[in-house]
Each structure stands twice: as structure tokens, then as C-alpha cells.
Design a protein around this motif. Structure first.
Motif, PDB file in Angstrom:
ATOM      1  N   PHE A   1     -20.648 -17.277  -8.255  1.00 19.64           N
ATOM      2  CA  PHE A   1     -19.935 -18.148  -9.179  1.00 19.64           C
ATOM      3  C   PHE A   1     -19.162 -19.178  -8.361  1.00 19.64           C
ATOM      4  N   LEU A   2     -19.381 -20.454  -8.646  1.00 18.26           N
ATOM      5  CA  LEU A   2     -18.683 -21.516  -7.937  1.00 18.26           C
ATOM      6  C   LEU A   2     -17.359 -21.826  -8.623  1.00 18.26           C
ATOM      7  N   GLY A   3     -16.268 -21.742  -7.891  1.00 22.54           N
ATOM      8  CA  GLY A   3     -14.955 -22.032  -8.451  1.00 22.54           C
ATOM      9  C   GLY A   3     -14.368 -23.280  -7.798  1.00 22.54           C
ATOM     10  N   ASP A   4     -13.383 -23.911  -8.394  1.00 18.55           N
ATOM     11  CA  ASP A   4     -12.638 -23.501  -9.563  1.00 18.55           C
ATOM     12  C   ASP A   4     -13.120 -24.232 -10.813  1.00 18.55           C
ATOM     13  N   GLY A   5     -12.192 -24.908 -11.511  1.00 17.70           N
ATOM     14  CA  GLY A   5     -12.531 -25.487 -12.799  1.00 17.70           C
ATOM     15  C   GLY A   5     -13.568 -26.600 -12.710  1.00 17.70           C
ATOM     16  N   ASN A   6     -14.655 -26.468 -13.468  1.00 17.89           N
ATOM     17  CA  ASN A   6     -15.658 -27.518 -13.618  1.00 17.89           C
ATOM     18  C   ASN A   6     -16.356 -27.880 -12.319  1.00 17.89           C
ATOM     19  N   ALA A   7     -16.884 -26.879 -11.613  1.00 20.02           N
ATOM     20  CA  ALA A   7     -17.652 -27.163 -10.401  1.00 20.02           C
ATOM     21  C   ALA A   7     -18.892 -27.995 -10.710  1.00 20.02           C
ATOM     22  N   PHE A   8     -19.402 -27.910 -11.939  1.00 17.63           N
ATOM     23  CA  PHE A   8     -20.575 -28.694 -12.305  1.00 17.63           C
ATOM     24  C   PHE A   8     -20.276 -30.190 -12.283  1.00 17.63           C
ATOM     25  N   GLY A   9     -19.003 -30.546 -12.307  1.00 14.68           N
ATOM     26  CA  GLY A   9     -18.621 -31.949 -12.258  1.00 14.68           C
ATOM     27  C   GLY A   9     -18.731 -32.569 -10.878  1.00 14.68           C
ATOM     28  N   LEU A  10     -19.008 -31.766  -9.857  1.00 12.05           N
ATOM     29  CA  LEU A  10     -19.211 -32.329  -8.529  1.00 12.05           C
ATOM     30  C   LEU A  10     -20.423 -33.249  -8.532  1.00 12.05           C
TER      31      LEU A  10
ATOM     32  N   MET B   1     -29.030 -16.109  -8.853  1.00  8.89           N
ATOM     33  CA  MET B   1     -28.477 -17.091  -9.785  1.00  8.89           C
ATOM     34  C   MET B   1     -27.123 -17.583  -9.313  1.00  8.89           C
ATOM     35  N   ILE B   2     -26.848 -18.857  -9.643  1.00  8.52           N
ATOM     36  CA  ILE B   2     -25.590 -19.506  -9.296  1.00  8.52           C
ATOM     37  C   ILE B   2     -25.012 -20.065 -10.594  1.00  8.52           C
ATOM     38  N   ASN B   3     -23.805 -19.655 -10.929  1.00 12.49           N
ATOM     39  CA  ASN B   3     -23.183 -20.004 -12.199  1.00 12.49           C
ATOM     40  C   ASN B   3     -21.885 -20.770 -11.965  1.00 12.49           C
ATOM     41  N   MET B   4     -21.432 -21.495 -12.970  1.00 18.54           N
ATOM     42  CA  MET B   4     -20.196 -22.277 -12.805  1.00 18.54           C
ATOM     43  C   MET B   4     -19.698 -22.788 -14.146  1.00 18.54           C
ATOM     44  N   ASP B   5     -18.433 -23.202 -14.172  1.00 15.61           N
ATOM     45  CA  ASP B   5     -17.881 -23.877 -15.339  1.00 15.61           C
ATOM     46  C   ASP B   5     -18.389 -25.314 -15.379  1.00 15.61           C
ATOM     47  N   ALA B   6     -18.461 -25.846 -16.593  1.00 16.81           N
ATOM     48  CA  ALA B   6     -18.913 -27.224 -16.786  1.00 16.81           C
ATOM     49  C   ALA B   6     -18.168 -27.814 -17.970  1.00 16.81           C
ATOM     50  N   THR B   7     -18.301 -29.107 -18.159  1.00 17.94           N
ATOM     51  CA  THR B   7     -17.818 -29.782 -19.360  1.00 17.94           C
ATOM     52  C   THR B   7     -18.971 -30.591 -19.939  1.00 17.94           C
ATOM     53  N   VAL B   8     -18.826 -30.960 -21.196  1.00 17.26           N
ATOM     54  CA  VAL B   8     -19.842 -31.796 -21.835  1.00 17.26           C
ATOM     55  C   VAL B   8     -20.015 -33.091 -21.052  1.00 17.26           C
ATOM     56  N   THR B   9     -18.914 -33.672 -20.596  1.00 19.78           N
ATOM     57  CA  THR B   9     -18.982 -34.924 -19.840  1.00 19.78           C
ATOM     58  C   THR B   9     -19.694 -34.743 -18.507  1.00 19.78           C
ATOM     59  N   SER B  10     -19.441 -33.632 -17.817  1.00 19.07           N
ATOM     60  CA  SER B  10     -20.089 -33.431 -16.520  1.00 19.07           C
ATOM     61  C   SER B  10     -21.599 -33.269 -16.672  1.00 19.07           C
ATOM     62  N   ILE B  11     -22.041 -32.748 -17.813  1.00 19.98           N
ATOM     63  CA  ILE B  11     -23.490 -32.686 -18.083  1.00 19.98           C
ATOM     64  C   ILE B  11     -24.028 -34.089 -18.346  1.00 19.98           C
ATOM     65  N   ARG B  12     -23.296 -34.859 -19.144  1.00 20.41           N
ATOM     66  CA  ARG B  12     -23.747 -36.211 -19.494  1.00 20.41           C
ATOM     67  C   ARG B  12     -23.956 -37.073 -18.265  1.00 20.41           C
ATOM     68  N   LEU B  13     -23.167 -36.844 -17.219  1.00 15.17           N
ATOM     69  CA  LEU B  13     -23.247 -37.672 -16.013  1.00 15.17           C
ATOM     70  C   LEU B  13     -24.414 -37.303 -15.105  1.00 15.17           C
ATOM     71  N   LYS B  14     -25.187 -36.300 -15.486  1.00 16.40           N
ATOM     72  CA  LYS B  14     -26.353 -35.915 -14.691  1.00 16.40           C
ATOM     73  C   LYS B  14     -27.627 -36.231 -15.463  1.00 16.40           C
ATOM     74  N   SER B  15     -28.614 -36.748 -14.755  1.00 13.61           N
ATOM     75  CA  SER B  15     -29.873 -37.125 -15.383  1.00 13.61           C
ATOM     76  C   SER B  15     -30.691 -35.886 -15.727  1.00 13.61           C
TER      77      SER B  15
ATOM     78  N   HIS C   1     -26.199 -20.205 -15.414  1.00  8.80           N
ATOM     79  CA  HIS C   1     -25.235 -20.173 -16.521  1.00  8.80           C
ATOM     80  C   HIS C   1     -24.181 -21.270 -16.342  1.00  8.80           C
ATOM     81  N   LEU C   2     -23.991 -22.068 -17.396  1.00  3.86           N
ATOM     82  CA  LEU C   2     -22.918 -23.049 -17.437  1.00  3.86           C
ATOM     83  C   LEU C   2     -21.944 -22.641 -18.536  1.00  3.86           C
ATOM     84  N   TYR C   3     -20.688 -22.445 -18.172  1.00  3.96           N
ATOM     85  CA  TYR C   3     -19.652 -22.051 -19.125  1.00  3.96           C
ATOM     86  C   TYR C   3     -18.936 -23.301 -19.615  1.00  3.96           C
ATOM     87  N   LEU C   4     -19.065 -23.569 -20.925  1.00  4.36           N
ATOM     88  CA  LEU C   4     -18.495 -24.773 -21.514  1.00  4.36           C
ATOM     89  C   LEU C   4     -17.297 -24.440 -22.393  1.00  4.36           C
TER      90      LEU C   4
END
Length: 327
Positions: free
Chosen positions: A67-76, A97-111, A125-128
Motif C-alpha cells: 500500500f502506497l502512503g500517504d493521502g492520494n498517492a495516485f495523484g503523483l 498487487m499495489i494499492n493506494m488512495d486516490a481522488t476523482v480528480t487524480s484519476i481524471r488527470l491520467k489518460s 485497488h484505488l480507495y476513493l
């Protein structure tokens, strides 16, 4: 690694190896959250991340879930995520598997291509933080998304195989709106069918922006009985997916030390019964609020003894008038 801040991850990740790749949260504006309030957001140097991976490997570790920490690692940014995934593959090629927190915006910024690449590289797993089913509540709480935006971005990650897990919050709509929120949230979850739902009863404390709204009367908290009634209605309305998918539900009323867990709708009757018993136990008691212990010994009389939490219109008018005179 010396960890900075509070450990924050979904209960389903308790057996995962948590690899810090950042400190704090890149957004950190949600009105109700104090998890990262005292931290200055920064990305950890890749050298530090590699040192931690090397340390664990030298100790004989071989984690299958990370699990990648901390908040919203998917936003990297993608280059940074690629570099981190390269390091994980270098030290732990057997990781599944590699899991992390995400936000709707951080998903939108990825193609779409980047989302597929991340899936191909074992991100699963993405935790929203969905929190509420009501757009006005999302806006008030300074969430970054609307429901329509969430629908769109969740559909994108699900198309490439990424798994959506939802964080929601009983009480987030405030006093008198629990049932409304439960109905709207159930509709959203039934349409999106997350793999897992984590529901925390909204905690109240004096170190977040929401506290000022409570003081002004802009937000009146629901007590724990209303929060449990909201949660019960939500569980009653959750349905299996078109393919027979059952959502794993984990609900926490930490202040009352109450937890309901199971697959919905299969285990819903047992969970509803447990909530109903708790509601009956507390419904004739004085209102109980889920405050952070230590912040306020009696949440109905806090902030210098002024009445904050159970305001009818007349009390609210008196309070606001007193505030004007004090200011």
C-alpha cells in the motif's frame, strides 16, 4: 523508515506492507479531515523510498501486497509513479498487487493509456473518498468532485480492470439529512458497484474547518442514533450487481465501539439487526455525538460553554446574535 504523521489506510490493507512515498495529502482541503492538517505536503526522495525497500528486503521481507502512503498517492505524476513501481519490481518482483488512495480528480488527470499501464504494472485497488451521495454536501465539504464526475472517472478505471473501493461517511450531510443522503448514496453505489465500502461515522473535532461552520450554525451535526439510522437505510438499499457481485461492507461507529461487517446484500439482515439493537439501546438516551476524545468533554456544551450542537431555530438565532455582540 521513520514514519511522519498518522498512519491512514483502509482496514482491508492492515496486512499489506505500507510503503510511504509522500508525507501528507496533496489536496488536504476537506472540511472534516484533520489527518494531515499539521503536515506540509511533500514527496519523499526516491533514494529514501529505495532505502526503505532495501531495509525490508534485508530483513527477509517479501510482501505480496503493498500500500502506497500517504493521502492520494495516485495523484503523483506518472513519471514518479513509474519510478516507484520500478523500485518495487526490483526489490519485490513477487508482489502481486499495489494499492493506494486516490481522488476523482487524480484519476481524471491520467489518460486511458496511463490507467492501463498502471493496471499492467500490478496497481489494483484505488480507495476513493466518495463520502456523500449529494452534490451540495460534496461542495460544502470541499470535495473535489461532483457525482457525475465520479461516475465518469470510476467507469474509466473499471474499464481497464482497476478496482474501485469507496469510503463513505454517515452524518456528513448533517442533522436531519441522514435518510436523504443514504438514499442518494445507495443509488450511487448500486450503479458503480465498488468492490468494498468503508463507512465511518463522521467524527467532530475542533481542529478542522467544519468546526467553524458548527459554531456559526452553518452545519448542525447529527447524533449517533441518526447516523446509525442512516447507515441502516443505506445497507437496506444496497443491491448486488448485474453479475451477482456482492459488495464487502465495513461500517464503523467508533465512538460507540460498534462495527458491522459483511457482504451486501447477502449479510444485510444480520447487519441491520445489529444496528437496530444499537438504535433501540441509545434512542431514549441523551444525544451522543462522535467527538474526538479530548477535544471537548461534553459536545453539547463546548467552546467556552456556549451551546453549539443541538440548535433549533430560536437557539440558533440567539447564538448568532450573541456572536455578533462578541465580535
Amino acid at each position: 523508515m521513520e514514519y511522519e504523521g498518522r498512519i491512514c489506510r483502509a482496514p482491508m490493507e492492515r496486512a499489506s506492507y505500507m510503503l510511504p512515498v509522500m508525507v501528507g495529502c496533496s489536496y488536504n482541503k476537506c472540511k472534516f479531515c484533520n489527518l494531515f492538517r499539521d503536515l506540509k505536503y511533500r514527496e519523499l526522495p526516491l533514494e529514501q523510498v529505495e532505502e526503505e525497500l532495501q531495509r525490508v528486503k534485508n530483513l527477509g521481507g517479501n510482501p505480496r501486497k503493498i500500500f502506497l502512503g500517504d493521502g492520494n498517492a495516485f495523484g503523483l505524476k506518472m513519471d514518479r509513479l513509474r519510478a516507484i513501481l520500478d523500485l518495487i519490481d526490483k526489490y519485490f518482483p513477487d508482489c502481486q498487487m499495489i494499492n493506494m488512495d486516490a481522488t476523482v480528480t487524480s484519476i481524471r488527470l491520467k489518460s486511458d493509456e496511463e490507467l492501463q499501464e498502471l493496471y499492467d504494472r500490478k496497481v489494483r485497488h484505488l480507495y476513493l473518498g466518495i463520502e456523500s451521495g449529494l452534490d451540495d454536501v460534496l461542495k460544502f465539504m470541499r470535495k473535489e468532485h461532483t457525482q457525475d464526475q465520479a461516475y465518469k472517472e470510476i467507469a474509466r478505471i473499471q474499464r481497464v480492470g482497476l478496482i474501485f473501493d469507496a469510503h463513505v461517511m454517515s452524518g456528513v450531510a448533517g442533522k436531519g439529512r441522514g435518510q436523504e443522503n443514504a438514499i442518494a448514496l445507495a443509488e450511487f453505489l448500486n450503479k458503480t458497484q465498488p468492490d468494498r465500502i468503508v463507512n465511518f461515522s463522521l467524527f467532530l473535532h475542533n481542529q478542522v474547518a467544519l468546526y467553524e461552520d458548527i459554531k456559526s450554525g452553518a452545519f448542525i451535526p447529527a447524533d449517533e442514533v441518526e447516523n446509525m439510522e442512516e447507515e441502516r437505510t443505506l445497507i437496506e438499499l444496497l443491491k448486488e450487481g448485474p453479475d451477482g457481485h456482492q459488495m464487502l461492507y465495513d461500517g464503523f461507529n467508533d465512538f460507540l465501539e460498534l462495527r458491522v461487517k459483511g457482504k451486501v446484500p447477502k449479510d444485510a439482515p444480520r447487519m441491520i439487526e445489529k444496528l437496530t439493537e444499537a438504535i433501540e439501546k441509545y434512542k431514549d438516551e441523551p444525544p451522543i455525538y462522535a467527538y474526538v476524545r479530548g477535544d471537548c468533554p461534553d459536545l453539547s456544551m463546548c467552546d467556552g460553554g456556549r451551546w453549539l450542537w443541538e440548535m433549533d431555530d430560536s437557539k440558533l438565532a440567539q447564538y448568532n446574535e450573541k456572536e455578533k455582540k462578541l465580535s
